[in-house]
Structure formats: C-alpha cells, structure tokens
Design an enzyme around this catalytic site. Structure first.
Site, PDB file in Angstrom:
ATOM      1  N   HIS A   1       2.122   0.642  -8.507  1.00 43.86           N
ATOM      2  CA  HIS A   1       1.097   1.260  -9.358  1.00 43.86           C
ATOM      3  C   HIS A   1       1.096   0.675 -10.766  1.00 43.86           C
ATOM      4  O   HIS A   1       0.091   0.762 -11.475  1.00 43.86           O
ATOM      5  CB  HIS A   1       1.324   2.772  -9.451  1.00 43.86           C
TER       6      HIS A   1
ATOM      7  N   SER B   1      -0.081  -0.036   0.352  1.00 46.08           N
ATOM      8  CA  SER B   1      -1.280   0.290   1.130  1.00 46.08           C
ATOM      9  C   SER B   1      -2.551  -0.278   0.515  1.00 46.08           C
ATOM     10  O   SER B   1      -3.431  -0.764   1.229  1.00 46.08           O
ATOM     11  CB  SER B   1      -1.401   1.806   1.290  1.00 46.08           C
TER      12      SER B   1
ATOM     13  N   ASP C   1      -5.840   4.619  -7.421  1.00 44.48           N
ATOM     14  CA  ASP C   1      -5.960   5.890  -6.695  1.00 44.48           C
ATOM     15  C   ASP C   1      -5.175   7.043  -7.310  1.00 44.48           C
ATOM     16  O   ASP C   1      -5.646   8.180  -7.321  1.00 44.48           O
ATOM     17  CB  ASP C   1      -5.630   5.721  -5.204  1.00 44.48           C
TER      18      ASP C   1
ATOM     19  N   ASP D   1       0.234   2.729   9.190  1.00 45.67           N
ATOM     20  CA  ASP D   1       0.653   2.577   7.793  1.00 45.67           C
ATOM     21  C   ASP D   1       2.167   2.744   7.646  1.00 45.67           C
ATOM     22  O   ASP D   1       2.722   3.749   8.070  1.00 45.67           O
ATOM     23  CB  ASP D   1      -0.068   3.619   6.928  1.00 45.67           C
TER      24      ASP D   1
ATOM     25  N   HIS E   1       8.283   7.869   2.889  1.00 47.27           N
ATOM     26  CA  HIS E   1       8.618   7.949   1.459  1.00 47.27           C
ATOM     27  C   HIS E   1       9.666   9.024   1.157  1.00 47.27           C
ATOM     28  O   HIS E   1      10.209   9.057   0.054  1.00 47.27           O
ATOM     29  CB  HIS E   1       7.361   8.217   0.629  1.00 47.27           C
TER      30      HIS E   1
ATOM     31  N   ASP F   1       4.178   5.913   6.707  1.00 48.33           N
ATOM     32  CA  ASP F   1       4.296   5.659   5.269  1.00 48.33           C
ATOM     33  C   ASP F   1       4.541   6.945   4.494  1.00 48.33           C
ATOM     34  O   ASP F   1       5.472   7.041   3.697  1.00 48.33           O
ATOM     35  CB  ASP F   1       3.039   4.965   4.750  1.00 48.33           C
TER      36      ASP F   1
ATOM     37  N   HIS G   1       2.157  -2.662   5.698  1.00 48.39           N
ATOM     38  CA  HIS G   1       3.444  -2.961   5.056  1.00 48.39           C
ATOM     39  C   HIS G   1       4.502  -2.148   5.775  1.00 48.39           C
ATOM     40  O   HIS G   1       4.188  -1.265   6.577  1.00 48.39           O
ATOM     41  CB  HIS G   1       3.435  -2.580   3.563  1.00 48.39           C
TER      42      HIS G   1
END
Length: 509
Positions: free
Chosen positions: A122, A61, A262, A11, A406, A402, A444
C-alpha cells in the site's frame, strides 16, 4: 449453449514444496490436485519485476489483477515513485510543490499520512522519508506524521523498527513529529465500517483518543495489552503539557503517501468530500485546500494527484467486449474491486456486454472467525449463471486463501483452502458440463506460508510461484510464464486476436 471460458483466481494460493507452515499443502484439496494431475499445468511468476515491482518484492491482489487483466507487465506505483526519487523528479512534482508553497505562504502545517512500513503493498516508508527531506529542503517548519501501523503486509509486531527508522530521518532532516498513531484496521478500512475510520479521523482532527508522550510509548502500551500493530487504537501524541502535538486545521495541507487506492479511499473521503454523510464529523471540519493523494484514489475523492494514472488500453475486458462477447465479473466484497476496477486497468465503468455480481463478505471482525467467508454464496450465484448460458467469458475471484491467510493462523487457513477447493470443484464441473474451459490460477501467494521458521504467524504475502491449469487436454503449456501472459492465453482459447498493446505471450505452445 454457450461454452464459457472462465478464469478462476484463487487469491493468495501459492505453491511451495515444503509443507511446514503451508496451509495449501496441508489442506485436503482433491479437486485442485485432481485437475493438476489430469490437465496441462505449469507455474507462473507473480512477484518482482515480472509484475512491474522491484526485484524480490512480493506481489499483491491489486498488482496481480492489473497484470492479469492488462495482459502485459504493468509498472506499479511503487516502482514509478522509486524511479522518480532516484532520478530527482520526485522533488519537482507540481502537486508536492503546490502543497509546500501553500503552507509556507499561510504559515500552516504539512501533514503526512500513510502506512508506515516497507511492505510495499500500500505504501513504502521511503516515500514518506523523501517527503520529509523535501519539506526540510524547502524550509517547511511544521511537518506532522500520522502513522498508520501495518502488521499485515509485514510482521505483526514490527512497528517499532519503522518508528525508529522514521526518527532517524527526523533527526537527519530536522523536520517532522509524530502526531497520531493508528492501526490500519481503523485508518485503512475499505468495507464501509465507518465507525473504525471515525476513531482515526477524530484523533487526527480533534486530538480525541488515548494519549501518549511518544509513538514508542503508544506501541509498548498496546503490546502490553495484547494489541499488535494492525489493531492499535487511534492514539494521540501529546506534549509535556498533555496538549496534542498537532491536529489538522483549516488551510493545512495533507500528503497521503499510500499509493494503492482501495484502502485509502474511505479516510480520504472524510477529509475531501464537502457533503460527507457517513458519520457526523462534528463542529470542526477543517478546510484542506491542498489534499494530495500519491495516486488517483477514486472519483469520490476530491484531491490532487501526484502520480497520475497511466492509461491501459485494450485490457482483456475491452478486447472481449470489442469481439462482441458477453463477460461476467464475480467476487465477494473484499475482492470485488480487483475483478472489476483493477482487472479493467483502473477503469470503474463496465464494458459493453459486461455484467457484475457482488456478493457481500460476512461482517466479522477478522476472517479467521469465518474461513469460508461468502464462498458458497459466490459459487451458487456463479453456477446458476453458467447453467443459464449467459456469458462467454467469466472472471471469478475466490478471496479465502488470501483474506484468511493474512491471519497467520494455520487451522482457519487450512479450512479456507478446503472451502476454496470444494467450490472450485463445483464451478469447474459446471463449466465442463457446458463443454467450456477453465483456467485456474492465483494472483500471488499467501496461504502457502503461514508460519515463520521460528513458528511465529506469517501474515504477509509470499514470493512463491502460482499455479496455472488449463482444463483442456489438447494443449501444451510452456514454462517461465508470468501473470501478464494469462490474458493472451485466454484470447488464444477464445480465437480472438491479441492487440499490440498486450505484450504478454500466450502460455499455450
């Protein structure tokens, strides 16, 4: 002995030639580099129209796992909503109209909440602007904005530009006021850290928390204290007399404009579940007859859905199950929904012959403090499963590149890449020892760009291509593949017929 076919999703592991700010390139990763040099490999597009997003939009994701599992381009909620706005269908949406009718008849307020940015992961602020324009057109007088600040899918100090853009639309339409401001760390937790969500809820319902005369003042004060967008404490905007601009009350309506589920589920549950018990909501628990979710969040959220799910039939998991094969989905908490719910096309239930293993993510404030996360525990559990010959198909996610990526911090992200590489080696060796085959890829990019050209932290995903390696020397791979081509490739290797719904094309020539 079973010969497992395993899909290993690294990820946030993108590929980029330039090494500056590139944790993937700077990390020591002998296993990945060895497989890249030894086995057939190519790169895949994991962003934009290739995954059903607008052109140039970075992948994420949820989108990545949906496309991989479905074996086709899955048009994303962002694109669906954009098209609805463009074609005039958005304003006619029955759930929006019902919420508006309710507040007009009762003289109550309409509350808009969601992530205020143009990150497109999002939410997108243009969708909230469309709601403001719709409310103005329909004559709704009391419209309040509960802004969740981003700083993660976009730059860490960008909130002011989004507040300015919102104020322009408020000025244009004559409706809307900021009521609360919260960093997404609090409002959009997904890991059952209910103490964070509670702070946000109390600000929105009771007007509890730090108070400011404007959204701008809230952001300025937070920055002055070294607190940036993602982590801004849930705060209340107040009038000149220090009373809250608005709190959420009985018979008000809510439109929650996040489209990705999520990180929306927990805060939505607090408002919609009559038997909510995760924390004490106190004496005031507003009755919200019209709680509108932009998309279907979860069976656990009792709200209306503006954009209902599109059915995805014959995903990889379903086809594998129909072929009588045993499959395993394994990840740690942060990516567990991705290898299960999203990979299965938005289906919560397991398929026949499907087993799932969830390893808890570590309880730390941010993952740069523990870059290895729970990768060693995930790896040990999986290697044990492989050695016990239990599964024909394995879907694995390693979350580190991932989740640590971040942070925008090079050193922890390099450590995350190196831990991932170490564990990749253990898993691939276990698969090869069983005469199986591994497909190594990513959903990604992220860890491939940790710094901007100015040397600032880069906390967002990237639009760089992702790797695709097949640990089998007698195959040849084509170029120009996309994430939706991975499932057809797996079916080719498994000798299982590809269903017509799966419109991706095998990457094996």
């Amino acid at each position: 002995m079973r010969k497992p076919t395993a899909l290993i999703i690294l990820d946030g592991f993108g590929l980029r030639e330039e090494t500056y700010g590139n944790a993937v390139a700077q990390a020591k990763k002998p296993n990945f580099d060895g497989y890249w040099n030894k086995f057939p490999h190519t790169t895949l597009t994991a962003c934009g129209e290739a995954v059903g997003l607008p052109e140039g939009q970075m992948g994420n994701s949820e989108v990545g796992h949906l496309n991989i599992g479905a074996g086709r381009i899955v048009y994303q909620s962002l694109t669906r909503v954009n098209v609805a706005i463009r074609e005039g269908e958005f304003d006619k949406n029955e759930t929006f109209q019902s919420a508006i009718k309710s507040v007009k008849e009762k003289g109550t307020a309409l509350h808009l909440f969601g992530l205020l940015s143009d990150g497109g992961v999002h939410s997108h602020m243009n969708h909230m602007f469309a709601l403001l324009r719709l409310a103005a057109k329909e004559g709704v007088e009391k419209v309040y904005i509960h802004a969740f600040l981003d700083g993660r899918d976009v730059g860490p100090k960008t909130a002011q530009s989004y507040i300015d853009a919102t104020n322009e639309v408020i000025k244009e339409t004559g409706v809307g006021q900021f009521a609360t401001i919260s960093g997404r760390y609090y409002s959009m937790d997904r890991d059952k850290r209910w103490d964070r969500v509670e702070k946000c809820y109390r600000a929105m319902v009771n007007g509890e928390g730090p108070t400011y005369k404007s959204a701008e003042e809230c952001v300025e004060d937070s920055y002055a204290n070294g607190i940036y967008d993602e982590f801004v404490l849930p705060s209340v905007i107040v009038n000149e007399d220090n009373t809250p601009v608005a709190t959420i009350n009985d018979d008000d309506a809510v439109i929650f404009y996040n489209f990705r589920p999520d990180r929306a589920i927990q805060i939505a549950r607090v408002f919609t579940n009559g038997d909510f018990r995760e924390f004490d909501r106190g004496e005031k628990v507003p009755h919200i007859p019209e709680f509108v979710c932009m998309t279907h969040f979860s069976e656990t959220v009792d709200g209306y859905v503006a954009f209902k799910p599109m059915n995805l039939d014959n995903t990889l998991g379903e086809v594998v199950a129909q072929a009588g094969l045993k499959q395993l989905r394994i990840a740690e908490t942060e990516k567990y929904p991705h290898v299960t719910f999203f990979f299965s096309g938005g289906r919560e239930a397991e398929f026949p012959g499907e087993e799932r293993i969830l390893i808890n993510s570590p309880k730390v404030a941010t993952y740069d403090l523990k870059p290895e996360m729970s990768i060693y525990e995930v790896t040990d559990a999986l290697v044990n499963e492989i050695e016990n010959d239990k599964h024909d198909v394995i879907i694995l996610n390693f979350a580190n590149c991932d989740m640590v990526g971040h942070s925008g911090m090079m050193e922890p992200t390099i450590k995350a890449v190196e831990a991932t590489d170490e564990c990749l080696g253990k898993v691939v060796e276990a698969i090869l020892a069983k005469d199986g085959v591994a497909l190594i890829t990513a959903d990604h990019g992220n860890a491939d760009e940790e710094l901007t050209s100015e040397g600032e932290p880069m906390t967002a995903h990237t639009t760089n291509p992702v790797p695709f390696i097949v640990t089998k020397n007698d195959v040849e791979l084509r170029e120009d593949g996309i994430l939706g081509d991975i499932a057809p490739t797996m079916l080719t290797l498994l000798g299982v017929e590809q269903p017509k719904e799966m419109t991706g094309k095998t990457i094996i020539k």
